[in-house]
Design an enzyme around this catalytic site. Structure first.
Site, PDB file in Angstrom:
ATOM      1  N   TYR A 204       0.856  -1.191   0.000  1.00 27.75           N
ATOM      2  CA  TYR A 204       0.000   0.000   0.000  1.00 27.75           C
ATOM      3  C   TYR A 204       0.882   1.226   0.000  1.00 27.75           C
ATOM      4  O   TYR A 204       2.071   1.155   0.287  1.00 27.75           O
ATOM      5  CB  TYR A 204      -0.956   0.000   1.203  1.00 27.75           C
ATOM      6  CG  TYR A 204      -0.315   0.363   2.519  1.00 27.75           C
ATOM      7  CD1 TYR A 204       0.224  -0.617   3.344  1.00 27.75           C
ATOM      8  CD2 TYR A 204      -0.248   1.693   2.929  1.00 27.75           C
ATOM      9  CE1 TYR A 204       0.806  -0.289   4.549  1.00 27.75           C
ATOM     10  CE2 TYR A 204       0.334   2.033   4.146  1.00 27.75           C
ATOM     11  CZ  TYR A 204       0.865   1.039   4.952  1.00 27.75           C
ATOM     12  OH  TYR A 204       1.450   1.370   6.144  1.00 27.75           O
ATOM     13  N   CYS A 205       0.254   2.399  -0.344  1.00 33.10           N
ATOM     14  CA  CYS A 205       1.019   3.636  -0.279  1.00 33.10           C
ATOM     15  C   CYS A 205       0.114   4.791   0.117  1.00 33.10           C
ATOM     16  O   CYS A 205      -0.475   4.769   1.186  1.00 33.10           O
ATOM     17  CB  CYS A 205       1.807   3.894  -1.555  1.00 33.10           C
ATOM     18  SG  CYS A 205       0.883   3.737  -3.080  1.00 33.10           S
ATOM     19  N   ARG A 206      -0.022   5.813  -0.754  1.00 28.83           N
ATOM     20  CA  ARG A 206      -0.675   7.040  -0.288  1.00 28.83           C
ATOM     21  C   ARG A 206      -2.178   7.060  -0.463  1.00 28.83           C
ATOM     22  O   ARG A 206      -2.853   7.877   0.143  1.00 28.83           O
ATOM     23  CB  ARG A 206      -0.086   8.253  -1.015  1.00 28.83           C
ATOM     24  CG  ARG A 206       1.358   8.501  -0.656  1.00 28.83           C
ATOM     25  CD  ARG A 206       1.897   9.728  -1.367  1.00 28.83           C
ATOM     26  NE  ARG A 206       3.324   9.863  -1.091  1.00 28.83           N
ATOM     27  CZ  ARG A 206       4.256  10.135  -1.999  1.00 28.83           C
ATOM     28  NH1 ARG A 206       3.906  10.298  -3.264  1.00 28.83           N
ATOM     29  NH2 ARG A 206       5.510  10.241  -1.654  1.00 28.83           N
TER      30      ARG A 206
END
Lengths: 224, 224
Positions: free
Chosen positions: B177-179
């Site tokens: 996952y990221c932003r």
DNA sequence: TCATCATTCAATTATTCTGTTGAGTGACGA
DNA sequence: TCGTCACTCAACAGAATAATTGAATGATGA
């Protein structure tokens, strides 16, 4: 043209949508289209704008995927593409309402906050209607009423409030609704009814939200 | 200046908010601020933009009530004013995603749709983590990881994916996952891991959404 | 086929927005 | 007290947007 990576390309697409929402006239157009389909001409008449201008703005909304066009003979009927448009509008309104003091100031200046302006929720209204405790009036123009209204509502356009109030039972509470949560017509209707000695409140939002909540809608016409 | 009725005045306020969202750079700024507070300089560095330009855009966002400023010595830290900003951004993204074919095209062009790109939902992830079935990696830069991450996640910035994958158990599925839901880093991470023989999927959205859902967040630093 | 009507398109001007530059402000530390 | 640093503000040129006008387009019906 500069080379765009996919991240920038995506932000540009999102910005197209937000930009299309970023003009007062286009927002007003969306609120009207949320009542039902409209031809360019009909929309222009509603907003008191030249047809050319409305056509231009409709193109902008169409490029952003906000409205869709459907040709019907000489007419082109525009409508909102998707219910997600209404949630986007609502979300933008939500930010403005929470963060911009000016919004609060306008509402308070327009409708004296010392009165009880607590709106009626949809659930409350349904209970009150079921028990026959209130009169529900739809203060939008007749054509919008015809395109869809809350079952049991009486159409009393703003200009006819005074005449109607004479024939209404003064002791019975009136609930008024119109195009949406910030539509000023229901504010005006409540103010007028109160000054005429009635007990009146607003529904917390309008027809499009009622419909979006999956509640039943009565309809007379399809177009116009 | 023309006389404005309250209806127009309200639409103008709503338009101010939408207009502020209507620029790719400002949307990117919002996505970064959703990870945590940032000074003007830090934000400028993240986006590779001159400080003056970022400061200007921050003023625009502030006038729209989208971000708030807090002075801390020489620095001014900006943060999102309200969680409603994230829902407005999400709603705009939703319209773009449903209505603009270009969005789909960009995503497909960037990440081959023939692979299984079905993302992992938050609920699924929680179950998988509870049962110890997957490795969760946070592919954002270390500073953003420090500002808040999913408990149990390992920080593997994009550039370190390859090195890290050597030391990871190849048979164990990886979730990245990221932003946020459209942040390209997790797409890239999944693509890289798959090409290295790992089984990998994306979390459906990112850190801000996790936090907004009221789920627990691990944190290291407050600023920077 | 022609006239008419609803709408769109193209061209114009006025206005607003963007990004850049450099000067100004407020806070800090030598 | 002075210089430095982080940021803001003012001013400017170039780009984009808005409203208006009048000419095209496309469908209808005489």
């Amino acid at each position: 043209m500069s080379i765009r990576n996919p991240k920038q390309a995506l932000y540009e697409q999102f910005a197209i949508v937000a930009k299309a929402l970023g003009h007062p006239l286009r927002l007003e157009m969306i609120e009207h289209l949320a009542q039902g389909s409209r031809s360019v001409e009909a929309l222009a008449a509603k907003l008191g704008q030249p047809v050319g201008n409305i056509s231009q703005h409709l193109q902008a909304l169409r490029r952003a995927g906000i409205v869709s066009a459907e040709r019907d003979g000489k007419f082109v009927h525009y409508s909102l593409s998707d219910a997600s448009v209404l949630s986007a509008f609502a979300a933008v309104r939500g930010v403005a309402q929470r963060q911009l003091a000016e919004v609060d100031r306008i509402v308070r200046g327009y409708f004296d906050a010392r009165d009880d302006m607590r709106p009626v929720t949809r659930d409350e209204l349904q209970a009150l209607m079921r028990d026959g405790l209130v009169t529900l009036i739809d203060v939008r123009p007749a054509d919008e009423f015809a395109l869809g209204h809350v079952p049991g509502a009486i159409n009393v356009p703003l200009g006819e409030i005074k005449a109607w109030s004479g024939s209404a039972v003064a002791s019975r509470e009136v609930v008024a609704y119109c195009r949406g949560p910030w539509c000023v017509m229901s504010f005006e209707a409540v103010a007028a009814l109160r000054s005429l000695g009635h007990s009146a409140r607003r529904l917390e939002d309008g027809m499009p939200e009622w419909k979006a909540a999956g509640l039943p809608v009565e309809m007379t016409d399809r177009w116009r």
